[in-house]
Design a protein around this motif. Structure first.
Motif, mmCIF file in Angstrom:
data_model
loop_
_atom_site.group_PDB
_atom_site.id
_atom_site.type_symbol
_atom_site.label_atom_id
_atom_site.label_comp_id
_atom_site.label_asym_id
_atom_site.label_seq_id
_atom_site.Cartn_x
_atom_site.Cartn_y
_atom_site.Cartn_z
ATOM 1 N N SER A 12 -43.943 -60.125 30.313
ATOM 2 C CA SER A 12 -45.084 -59.756 30.355
ATOM 3 C C SER A 12 -45.688 -59.481 31.975
ATOM 4 O O SER A 12 -45.570 -60.685 32.637
ATOM 5 N N ILE A 13 -46.009 -58.257 32.282
ATOM 6 C CA ILE A 13 -46.176 -58.078 33.728
ATOM 7 C C ILE A 13 -47.637 -57.318 33.954
ATOM 8 O O ILE A 13 -47.813 -56.499 33.068
ATOM 9 N N ASN A 18 -42.612 -54.628 39.604
ATOM 10 C CA ASN A 18 -41.107 -54.102 39.331
ATOM 11 C C ASN A 18 -40.522 -54.915 38.480
ATOM 12 O O ASN A 18 -40.773 -56.249 38.432
ATOM 13 N N LEU A 19 -39.666 -54.673 37.784
ATOM 14 C CA LEU A 19 -38.892 -55.635 36.741
ATOM 15 C C LEU A 19 -37.413 -55.108 36.528
ATOM 16 O O LEU A 19 -37.108 -53.871 36.671
ATOM 17 N N THR A 20 -36.578 -56.099 36.233
ATOM 18 C CA THR A 20 -35.208 -55.963 35.871
ATOM 19 C C THR A 20 -34.708 -56.903 34.649
ATOM 20 O O THR A 20 -35.282 -57.776 34.290
ATOM 21 N N VAL A 21 -34.054 -55.968 33.708
ATOM 22 C CA VAL A 21 -33.606 -56.442 32.458
ATOM 23 C C VAL A 21 -32.108 -56.475 32.594
ATOM 24 O O VAL A 21 -31.640 -55.572 32.842
ATOM 25 N N TYR A 22 -31.515 -57.539 31.838
ATOM 26 C CA TYR A 22 -29.992 -57.531 31.929
ATOM 27 C C TYR A 22 -29.310 -57.555 30.720
ATOM 28 O O TYR A 22 -29.819 -58.212 29.672
ATOM 29 N N ALA A 79 -44.215 -50.336 37.251
ATOM 30 C CA ALA A 79 -44.416 -50.396 35.532
ATOM 31 C C ALA A 79 -45.668 -50.050 35.282
ATOM 32 O O ALA A 79 -46.602 -50.273 35.849
ATOM 33 N N GLN A 80 -45.741 -49.079 34.196
ATOM 34 C CA GLN A 80 -47.024 -48.654 33.717
ATOM 35 C C GLN A 80 -46.946 -49.012 32.113
ATOM 36 O O GLN A 80 -46.218 -49.217 31.347
ATOM 37 N N THR A 109 -44.257 -56.181 28.052
ATOM 38 C CA THR A 109 -45.642 -55.746 27.711
ATOM 39 C C THR A 109 -46.087 -55.616 29.028
ATOM 40 O O THR A 109 -45.893 -56.443 30.143
ATOM 41 N N VAL A 110 -46.571 -54.379 29.351
ATOM 42 C CA VAL A 110 -47.289 -54.115 30.827
ATOM 43 C C VAL A 110 -48.747 -54.005 30.636
ATOM 44 O O VAL A 110 -49.181 -53.238 29.803
ATOM 45 N N ILE A 111 -49.436 -55.037 31.285
ATOM 46 C CA ILE A 111 -50.755 -55.186 31.363
ATOM 47 C C ILE A 111 -51.782 -54.261 32.261
ATOM 48 O O ILE A 111 -51.286 -54.349 33.644
ATOM 49 N N PRO A 112 -52.471 -53.493 31.731
ATOM 50 C CA PRO A 112 -53.193 -52.530 32.507
ATOM 51 C C PRO A 112 -53.998 -53.194 33.794
ATOM 52 O O PRO A 112 -54.580 -54.262 33.616
#
Lengths: 112, 113
Positions: A12-13, A18-22, A79-80, A109-112
């Motif tokens: 949740s950001i 920015n984010l990275t998934v592995y 992220a949007q 989850t991207v929080i506005p």
């Protein structure tokens, strides 16, 4: 046991981060795909990578296939809220009968 | 284009009942697949088919049966429903195997009580 492990499981950001998934495995894959799934719908393909070390870009999304073809990453820049969803990796190879086996999934989850 | 169509969208079964999940694709794809997705998990391959008359087991085939009498249709049969089969089921198709695009249906949510 799960052939493909994804991390983190939940993320949740804030918008703009920015984010990275592995996506990791001890097995070698012929190709690896990333899908995005929204609630109540089936997964939709984002990208396919087939060469070790390959990097593909799709707007703000960058996908990389590991040199040894055992792992992959998905990086999202700025992220949007529209990026919210379940991200799934899927790999195929001799150990999967050349069919696609899916990872455990990362819920973003991207929080506005 | 309809793509991959699954029916029903929702179903509640009692333990021991049987049912068939229907899947039809209109893209003339050779390969068809059935996956199940449990809450918070990825998809697990149940069965797949590389063409009419040919089917093979995936990761979790126990408790299920499939048939592929035509290119278009790939029904999934549950003979004796168990609570462990409560899940969302997805049918998918692709033109070929390997690095091909999997086109998914919208899913069928099954609850076994």
């Amino acid at each position: 046991t799960q052939l493909l492990e994804q991390s983190p499981q939940f993320l949740s950001i804030q918008e703009g981060e920015n984010l990275t998934v592995y996506c990791n495995s001890s097995s070698v894959f012929s190709s690896l795909q990333w899908y995005r799934q929204e609630p109540g719908e089936g997964p939709v393909l984002l990208v396919t990578v087939v060469t070790g070390g390959e990097v593909k870009k799709l707007k703000r999304l960058t996908f990389q296939f590991g040199d040894a073809r055992k792992d992959s990453s998905l990086h999202i820049t700025a992220a949007q809220p529209g990026d919210t969803g379940l991200y799934l990796c899927a790999g195929d190879g001799e150990n999967t009968g050349n069919q696609f086996y899916f990872g455990t999934g990362t819920s973003l989850t991207v929080i506005p | 284009n309809a793509g991959v169509t699954q029916t029903p969208k929702f179903r509640i079964l009692k333990i021991g009942q049987s049912m068939t999940l229907q899947c039809t694709q209109d893209m003339n794809h050779n390969y068809m697949y059935w996956y199940r997705q449990d809450p918070g998990m990825g998809l697990k391959l149940i069965y797949y088919s590389v063409g009419a008359g040919i089917t093979d087991k995936g990761e979790v085939p126990n408790g299920y049966n499939v048939s592929r009498s035509t290119t278009e249709d790939f029904p999934l049969r549950l003979e004796l429903a168990a609570p462990s089969q409560t899940s969302v089921y997805f049918c998918a198709s692709s033109l070929d195997s390997g690095a091909n695009v999997l086109t998914f249906g919208a899913g069928s949510r099954l609850t076994v009580l």
